[in-house]
Design a protein around this motif. Structure first.
Motif, PDB file in Angstrom:
ATOM      1  N   UNK A  45       0.333   4.591  -2.526  1.00  0.00           N
ATOM      2  CA  UNK A  45       0.051   5.943  -2.061  1.00  0.00           C
ATOM      3  C   UNK A  45       1.187   6.903  -2.367  1.00  0.00           C
ATOM      4  N   UNK A  46       2.416   6.427  -2.295  1.00  0.00           N
ATOM      5  CA  UNK A  46       3.559   7.320  -2.495  1.00  0.00           C
ATOM      6  C   UNK A  46       4.160   7.717  -1.170  1.00  0.00           C
ATOM      7  N   UNK A  47       5.370   8.318  -1.247  1.00  0.00           N
ATOM      8  CA  UNK A  47       6.095   8.545  -0.011  1.00  0.00           C
ATOM      9  C   UNK A  47       6.396   9.977   0.358  1.00  0.00           C
ATOM     10  N   UNK A  48       5.856  10.939  -0.323  1.00  0.00           N
ATOM     11  CA  UNK A  48       6.156  12.332   0.013  1.00  0.00           C
ATOM     12  C   UNK A  48       4.987  13.216  -0.361  1.00  0.00           C
ATOM     13  N   UNK A  49       4.815  14.280   0.391  1.00  0.00           N
ATOM     14  CA  UNK A  49       3.749  15.213   0.079  1.00  0.00           C
ATOM     15  C   UNK A  49       4.255  16.235  -0.932  1.00  0.00           C
ATOM     16  N   UNK A  50       3.520  16.396  -2.021  1.00  0.00           N
ATOM     17  CA  UNK A  50       3.858  17.381  -3.055  1.00  0.00           C
ATOM     18  C   UNK A  50       2.609  18.169  -3.395  1.00  0.00           C
ATOM     19  N   UNK A  52       0.809  -1.212   0.000  1.00  0.00           N
ATOM     20  CA  UNK A  52       0.000   0.000   0.000  1.00  0.00           C
ATOM     21  C   UNK A  52       0.848   1.270   0.000  1.00  0.00           C
ATOM     22  N   UNK A  53       2.077   1.183   0.511  1.00  0.00           N
ATOM     23  CA  UNK A  53       2.943   2.353   0.509  1.00  0.00           C
ATOM     24  C   UNK A  53       3.292   2.794  -0.893  1.00  0.00           C
ATOM     25  N   UNK A  54       3.587   1.835  -1.783  1.00  0.00           N
ATOM     26  CA  UNK A  54       3.918   2.208  -3.158  1.00  0.00           C
ATOM     27  C   UNK A  54       2.702   2.732  -3.892  1.00  0.00           C
ATOM     28  N   UNK A  66      -4.047  13.180   2.407  1.00  0.00           N
ATOM     29  CA  UNK A  66      -5.026  12.682   3.371  1.00  0.00           C
ATOM     30  C   UNK A  66      -4.456  11.533   4.193  1.00  0.00           C
ATOM     31  N   UNK A  67      -3.761  10.619   3.532  1.00  0.00           N
ATOM     32  CA  UNK A  67      -3.233   9.465   4.246  1.00  0.00           C
ATOM     33  C   UNK A  67      -2.066   9.868   5.146  1.00  0.00           C
ATOM     34  N   UNK A  68      -1.240  10.811   4.696  1.00  0.00           N
ATOM     35  CA  UNK A  68      -0.144  11.278   5.538  1.00  0.00           C
ATOM     36  C   UNK A  68      -0.688  11.966   6.785  1.00  0.00           C
ATOM     37  N   UNK A  89       6.261   9.860  -5.948  1.00  0.00           N
ATOM     38  CA  UNK A  89       4.987   9.555  -6.590  1.00  0.00           C
ATOM     39  C   UNK A  89       4.567   8.127  -6.263  1.00  0.00           C
ATOM     40  N   UNK A  90       3.280   7.946  -6.069  1.00  0.00           N
ATOM     41  CA  UNK A  90       2.736   6.614  -5.874  1.00  0.00           C
ATOM     42  C   UNK A  90       2.038   6.151  -7.138  1.00  0.00           C
TER      43      UNK A  90
END
Length: 341
Positions: A244-249, A240-242, A324-326, A308-309
């Motif tokens: 959603x992605x790992x950084x807020x942009x 699920x991490x991939x 939202x998820x972060x 990017x996810x």
């Protein structure tokens, strides 16, 4: 996080004679008979629920093995399948097997073997994420429905539920709104499971539930006896991490800065930015066809390293799901959910 489902089996030779006699006589059989000759084509055992009102655990007497499947969370403590408790919440496979076999043994009046001879062919690893309200949960599901490409293939959509991976024998995913699900099961006239209160059901409408199924092929490659809770959590995070992605942009400028920082060379960075522009204008599938396999996967690697996810890559835009998820919380109890409401 909790183990919300296990499917296990054990060979008959691991059962004591008394237990084997009971198991072989337990449950219904399904037969296929030739209508013209009356010849029995085949016969198989049916799954029978030990507790039919809650569908807690089911048992099947197979040709050479006893099968047990169901939610260990529903037979531990009070049976709360939202957050779990004990071995279920601890991601302890061995502990869940002990509880499931003890439960089945007590209901059938037999003693089943210790965890060692049991074979695991499925485990569902589940996490609850608290969003602002049910509207946020539905919007997150709307974004997730478009998350395709790479490892993800949306195989089914049903109301407030999204499925990925279909009948994959390795890994598959599921996302759904927990509140409507609780509302549905609590309306059943024969329900006698965990006594969810009206306040808990209302709070559950904030929950986005993400469920990873580790299936038969995964356990063929990973002996459950050596699988740790940390490994199960890492599998969930990876899946699920991939997505959603790992950084807020917030802007395309943020993305370009991150891409250039993630690339080994300026040229690779510019190529990855060009790939992103191609995805935006032509879509995921068309962009993939327009680049060589090596170039495509190198660009994707850089774009993912930039944060990017697959939800972003599928849509060709920086979606709001990441923010939202972060900003949301993982919650592990009703008390924590009530405090954060």
């Amino acid at each position: 996080m909790l183990i919300d489902w296990l499917t296990i089996r054990a060979p008959y030779e691991s059962l004591n004679p008394e237990a084997l006699k009971v198991v072989l006589a337990y449950g219904d059989r399904v037969q296929r008979i030739d209508a013209k000759t009356g010849e029995l084509r085949w016969e198989t055992a049916a799954w029978d629920s030990i507790r039919s009102d809650t569908h807690a655990i089911s048992v099947k007497a197979g040709g050479s093995e006893i099968w047990i499947q169901g939610s260990p969370a529903r037979i531990i403590a009070q049976g709360d399948a939202v957050f779990g408790s004990g071995a279920s919440q601890a991601l302890d496979i061995s502990g869940c097997i002990e509880r499931m076999t003890a439960f089945v043994g007590s209901m059938l009046g037999i003693t089943l073997p210790e965890p060692k001879p049991w074979i695991v062919s499925r485990a569902d690893i589940t996490e609850n994420l608290r969003l602002a309200d049910h509207a946020e949960v539905r919007q997150a599901l709307s974004i997730l429905r478009d998350c395709e490409g790479g490892r993800y293939r949306v195989s089914q959509q049903a109301g407030d539920t999204v499925y990925w991976g279909g009948k994959s024998k390795h890994r598959r995913g599921k996302a759904y709104a927990k509140g409507p699900h609780l509302t549905h099961i609590m309306k059943k006239p024969d329900y006698s499971g965990y006594p969810y209160t009206p306040e808990q059901i209302a709070d559950a409408h904030q929950l986005l539930r993400l469920e990873l199924t580790l299936a038969r092929e995964w356990f063929a490659r990973n002996d459950w006896k050596t699988v740790t809770p940390a490994q199960l959590k890492n599998e969930w995070d990876d899946y699920f991490g991939r997505m959603i992605g790992g950084a807020e942009m917030k802007t395309e400028t943020d993305l370009k800065t991150r891409v250039m920082a993630a690339a080994n060379t300026e040229g690779q960075g510019k190529a990855a930015i060009g790939c992103w522009a191609l995805i935006q204008s032509q879509g995921w599938e068309a962009a993939r066809e327009m680049q060589s396999k090596t170039t495509w996967y190198r660009n994707l690697k850089i774009l993912r390293a930039a944060g990017l996810g697959d939800a972003d890559l599928s849509r060709g835009q920086i979606v709001q799901l990441r923010r939202r998820v972060i900003e949301c919380q993982t919650v592990t109890s009703w008390e924590q959910l009530a405090r954060s409401a």
